[in-house]
Design a protein around this motif. Structure first.
Motif, PDB file in Angstrom:
ATOM      1  N   CYS A   1       0.830  15.853   0.568  1.00 27.62           N
ATOM      2  CA  CYS A   1       0.353  15.711  -0.272  1.00 27.62           C
ATOM      3  C   CYS A   1      -0.862  15.757  -1.068  1.00 27.62           C
ATOM      4  O   CYS A   1      -1.940  15.249  -0.377  1.00 27.62           O
ATOM      5  N   ARG A   2      -2.076  16.914  -1.296  1.00 20.91           N
ATOM      6  CA  ARG A   2      -3.145  17.290  -1.296  1.00 20.91           C
ATOM      7  C   ARG A   2      -3.119  16.280  -3.061  1.00 20.91           C
ATOM      8  O   ARG A   2      -2.740  17.071  -4.243  1.00 20.91           O
ATOM      9  N   ILE A   3      -4.305  15.593  -3.126  1.00 20.60           N
ATOM     10  CA  ILE A   3      -4.534  14.559  -3.779  1.00 20.60           C
ATOM     11  C   ILE A   3      -5.507  15.583  -4.815  1.00 20.60           C
ATOM     12  O   ILE A   3      -6.629  15.697  -3.973  1.00 20.60           O
ATOM     13  N   THR A   4      -5.687  16.127  -6.036  1.00 18.60           N
ATOM     14  CA  THR A   4      -6.435  16.255  -6.633  1.00 18.60           C
ATOM     15  C   THR A   4      -7.424  15.831  -8.076  1.00 18.60           C
ATOM     16  O   THR A   4      -8.765  16.418  -7.894  1.00 18.60           O
ATOM     17  N   GLU A   5      -6.779  14.617  -8.020  1.00 19.40           N
ATOM     18  CA  GLU A   5      -7.385  13.928  -8.939  1.00 19.40           C
ATOM     19  C   GLU A   5      -6.905  12.314  -8.918  1.00 19.40           C
ATOM     20  O   GLU A   5      -5.474  12.161  -8.556  1.00 19.40           O
ATOM     21  N   VAL A   6      -8.000  11.335  -9.484  1.00 22.25           N
ATOM     22  CA  VAL A   6      -7.947  10.110  -8.944  1.00 22.25           C
ATOM     23  C   VAL A   6      -8.341   9.249 -10.737  1.00 22.25           C
ATOM     24  O   VAL A   6      -9.795   9.693 -10.787  1.00 22.25           O
ATOM     25  N   PHE A   7      -7.427   9.029 -11.716  1.00 21.36           N
ATOM     26  CA  PHE A   7      -7.789   8.542 -12.443  1.00 21.36           C
ATOM     27  C   PHE A   7      -7.646   6.998 -13.049  1.00 21.36           C
ATOM     28  O   PHE A   7      -6.436   6.994 -12.524  1.00 21.36           O
ATOM     29  N   ARG A   8      -8.177   7.065 -14.325  1.00 16.60           N
ATOM     30  CA  ARG A   8      -7.814   5.748 -14.068  1.00 16.60           C
ATOM     31  C   ARG A   8      -7.709   5.140 -16.114  1.00 16.60           C
ATOM     32  O   ARG A   8      -8.142   5.828 -16.636  1.00 16.60           O
ATOM     33  N   GLY A   9      -6.097   4.301 -15.772  1.00 12.79           N
ATOM     34  CA  GLY A   9      -5.812   4.329 -17.469  1.00 12.79           C
ATOM     35  C   GLY A   9      -6.429   2.606 -17.695  1.00 12.79           C
ATOM     36  O   GLY A   9      -7.010   2.487 -17.874  1.00 12.79           O
TER      37      GLY A   9
ATOM     38  N   ASP B   1      -1.562  14.962  -7.687  1.00 13.93           N
ATOM     39  CA  ASP B   1      -1.141  15.833  -6.232  1.00 13.93           C
ATOM     40  C   ASP B   1      -1.243  17.746  -6.618  1.00 13.93           C
ATOM     41  O   ASP B   1      -1.390  18.165  -8.390  1.00 13.93           O
ATOM     42  N   ALA B   2      -1.873  18.530  -5.916  1.00 18.92           N
ATOM     43  CA  ALA B   2      -1.989  20.085  -6.301  1.00 18.92           C
ATOM     44  C   ALA B   2      -0.737  20.547  -6.940  1.00 18.92           C
ATOM     45  O   ALA B   2      -0.643  21.491  -7.370  1.00 18.92           O
ATOM     46  N   GLU B   3       0.586  19.950  -6.928  1.00 18.37           N
ATOM     47  CA  GLU B   3       1.812  20.603  -6.815  1.00 18.37           C
ATOM     48  C   GLU B   3       2.183  20.204  -8.714  1.00 18.37           C
ATOM     49  O   GLU B   3       3.005  20.645  -9.487  1.00 18.37           O
ATOM     50  N   GLY B   4       1.068  19.502  -9.346  1.00 18.87           N
ATOM     51  CA  GLY B   4       1.028  19.075 -10.495  1.00 18.87           C
ATOM     52  C   GLY B   4       1.768  17.166 -10.909  1.00 18.87           C
ATOM     53  O   GLY B   4       2.342  17.434 -11.787  1.00 18.87           O
ATOM     54  N   ASN B   5       2.387  16.848  -9.598  1.00 16.95           N
ATOM     55  CA  ASN B   5       3.037  16.110  -9.485  1.00 16.95           C
ATOM     56  C   ASN B   5       2.045  14.673  -9.566  1.00 16.95           C
ATOM     57  O   ASN B   5       0.937  14.497  -9.595  1.00 16.95           O
ATOM     58  N   SER B   6       2.473  13.445 -10.723  1.00 15.49           N
ATOM     59  CA  SER B   6       1.569  12.116 -10.619  1.00 15.49           C
ATOM     60  C   SER B   6       2.093  11.484 -10.244  1.00 15.49           C
ATOM     61  O   SER B   6       3.249  11.293  -9.455  1.00 15.49           O
ATOM     62  N   HIS B   7       1.194  10.680  -9.152  1.00 17.59           N
ATOM     63  CA  HIS B   7       1.779   9.320  -8.749  1.00 17.59           C
ATOM     64  C   HIS B   7       1.107   8.404  -8.950  1.00 17.59           C
ATOM     65  O   HIS B   7      -0.011   7.683  -9.435  1.00 17.59           O
ATOM     66  N   GLY B   8       1.701   6.987  -8.865  1.00 19.41           N
ATOM     67  CA  GLY B   8       1.224   5.930  -9.449  1.00 19.41           C
ATOM     68  C   GLY B   8       2.489   4.589 -10.525  1.00 19.41           C
ATOM     69  O   GLY B   8       2.845   4.841 -10.204  1.00 19.41           O
ATOM     70  N   PRO B   9       2.145   3.653 -10.815  1.00 20.98           N
ATOM     71  CA  PRO B   9       1.002   3.075 -11.173  1.00 20.98           C
ATOM     72  C   PRO B   9       0.248   1.753  -9.569  1.00 20.98           C
ATOM     73  O   PRO B   9       0.890   2.035  -9.374  1.00 20.98           O
TER      74      PRO B   9
ATOM     75  N   ILE C   1       0.834  -1.314  -0.109  1.00 24.08           N
ATOM     76  CA  ILE C   1       0.016  -0.085  -0.002  1.00 24.08           C
ATOM     77  C   ILE C   1       0.606   1.030   0.008  1.00 24.08           C
ATOM     78  O   ILE C   1       1.860   0.726   0.189  1.00 24.08           O
ATOM     79  N   GLU C   2       0.302   1.969  -0.291  1.00 23.47           N
ATOM     80  CA  GLU C   2       1.427   3.746  -0.655  1.00 23.47           C
ATOM     81  C   GLU C   2       0.091   4.747   0.230  1.00 23.47           C
ATOM     82  O   GLU C   2      -1.079   5.197  -0.412  1.00 23.47           O
ATOM     83  N   LEU C   3       0.275   5.651   0.964  1.00 27.69           N
ATOM     84  CA  LEU C   3      -1.262   6.452   1.536  1.00 27.69           C
ATOM     85  C   LEU C   3       0.241   8.058   1.623  1.00 27.69           C
ATOM     86  O   LEU C   3       0.565   7.788   1.121  1.00 27.69           O
ATOM     87  N   PHE C   4      -1.251   8.723   1.237  1.00 36.82           N
ATOM     88  CA  PHE C   4      -0.967   9.904   0.640  1.00 36.82           C
ATOM     89  C   PHE C   4      -2.120  11.038   2.079  1.00 36.82           C
ATOM     90  O   PHE C   4      -2.974  10.496   2.447  1.00 36.82           O
ATOM     91  N   ASP C   5      -1.635  12.016   2.162  1.00 36.00           N
ATOM     92  CA  ASP C   5      -2.164  13.069   3.350  1.00 36.00           C
ATOM     93  C   ASP C   5      -1.566  14.542   3.196  1.00 36.00           C
ATOM     94  O   ASP C   5      -1.190  14.661   3.313  1.00 36.00           O
ATOM     95  N   LYS C   6      -2.453  15.265   2.825  1.00 34.31           N
ATOM     96  CA  LYS C   6      -2.372  16.477   2.714  1.00 34.31           C
ATOM     97  C   LYS C   6      -1.955  17.353   3.725  1.00 34.31           C
ATOM     98  O   LYS C   6      -1.137  18.590   3.417  1.00 34.31           O
TER      99      LYS C   6
END
Ligand code: FAD
Ligand code: NAD
Length: 328
Positions: free
Chosen positions: A126-134, A142-150, A28-33
């Motif tokens: 790290c505030r997540i602003t979008e969750v999207f599926r490929g 995230d709010a800084e424009g970084n993407s995390h995944g997959p 798992i990987e956790l995120f929190d703003k």
């Protein structure tokens, strides 16, 4: 190698899910703003020591939660709080003892989530602003424009109003989260150099801007330098005074406290105000957790059940259980 599972939110719901999934061998990987874990169970470090500005104590009624709280107690993460309890109604203060067992984090509320997090991988601030599926996997922005995944799956463990935007890929889930109204709470701490001459350690309040007051030093392991009190305004007052300046909120709630406590209240030498925008769901639900198992998107939090610490923990367990069942 399988992609890990992303969990957004390190309040007790997100960490409950994280622990269950980790125990089942999942990455798992956790995120929190925020800068640390705990969410509404966080404690604020201050000149008056560590203060529980959010959740004040919790009760355990469900068998599964009772068992886990016993384990936390054995590890020293929680202790029983036995306050001298009062009730204030129509300006009348009366002792209101009961047999209910009440728990607090030890030596502060945030000790619980800190211990639950342990060495699990987490990204704070790290505030997540979008969750999207490929095609096959999920990514987070995230709010800084970084993407995390997959990621193979995503669990959204934030308050409902923040969850609905993150659940956009599953409109049914997003709609359910959007339907939840969460009420605000203004919290104020007042620290006095000299101990107030009252036996009150916790008080349920009616017919006042306040709905709860607690004496911080009566909780096990707390700083006793100041006699510090945490005051919570009720939902209606908090909603009506949402945008008031902090100093004005402190002034109002200090006045309401002085009116109810039944002893002389000098000017405090320490004050602090915190606004919880999404403090509690306006009503309880019976959802457990929300799931779109085929997509691999889940949501949990206190708003899926009882709006209490216990409900949040149970909801995290439910999200993890549903995810693991779908993997089999
Ligand atoms: P939260 O604790 O809110 O955790 C959500 C986490 O998600 C937060 O850490 C937040 O920073 C993070 N987050 C949000 N959006 C994003 C994003 N976009 N990206 C990344 N991270 C994000 N309960 C009781 O049982 N007893 C009490 O006495 C009690 N008193 C309370 C008093 C107050 C003033 C408040 C506010 C709450 C109280 N509660 C009480 C309720 C209890 O605190 C909550 O039910 C419980 O802590 C909720 O846990 P959660 O994990 O669902 O949500
Ligand atoms: P609990 O059983 O101690 O309290 C539940 C409710 O029962 C109280 O709110 C109070 O109205 C009443 N009550 C309980 N004991 C009493 C007594 N001795 N004298 C008079 N009234 C008494 O705890 P719980 O069910 O785990 O509820 C958690 C608490 O957290 C509640 O008080 C709830 O209001 C509070 N909470 C506050 C917020 C917030 O934003 N301020 C959010 C969630 C929960």
């Amino acid at each position: 190698m399988n992609a890990p599972i992303a969990i957004i939110g390190t309040g007790i719901a997100g960490l409950s899910a994280a622990q269950a999934l980790h125990a089942a061998g999942q990455d798992i990987e956790l995120f929190d703003k925020s800068r640390g874990s705990g969410g509404r169970m966080a404690s604020k470090r201050s000149d008056a020591g560590s203060l529980d500005l959010g959740a004040q104590y919790f009760t355990a009624r469900d068998r599964r939660f009772v068992e886990v709280v016993q384990q936390w107690q054995a590890r020293g993460w929680v202790a029983e709080w036995q306050p001298s309890l009062y009730n204030a109604q129509d300006g009348q203060l009366s002792a209101s003892p009961d047999e209910q067992v009440r728990w607090v984090g030890s030596p502060r509320m945030s000790a619980i989530t800190r211990a639950m997090l342990g060495a699990l991988p987490v990204r704070f601030s790290c505030r997540i602003t979008e969750v999207f599926r490929g095609d096959r996997h999920w990514s987070l922005q995230d709010a800084e424009g970084n993407s995390h995944g997959p990621y193979s799956h995503v669990i959204v463990a934030t308050p409902a109003p923040q969850a609905s935007a993150l659940l956009a890929a599953a409109p049914k889930l997003a709609g359910a989260a959007a339907s939840v109204i969460m009420e605000p709470t203004w919290a104020v701490a007042l620290g006095f150099d000299k101990e107030l001459e009252t036996r009150v350690e916790g008080c349920f309040v009616q017919d006042s801007p306040l709905d709860w007051v607690a004496r911080n030093r009566s909780k096990p392991g707390r700083d006793t330098h100041f006699d510090t009190w945490v005051l919570h305004a009720g939902s209606a007052w908090s909603r009506q005074h949402l945008d008031l300046a902090r100093e004005t909120v402190i002034e109002h709630l200090h006045g309401a406290f002085a009116e109810l406590i039944g002893c002389a209240v000098p000017p405090p030498s320490f004050t602090l105000a915190h606004r919880w925008l999404y403090a509690r769901p306006a009503q309880a639900h019976q959802w457990g957790a929300l799931a779109d198992a085929d997509l691999g998107l889940y949501a949990c939090g206190d708003w899926c059940l009882s709006g209490r610490v216990e409900g949040a923990w149970l909801s995290g367990q439910d999200a993890a259980r549903r995810l693991l069942e779908h993997l089999q």
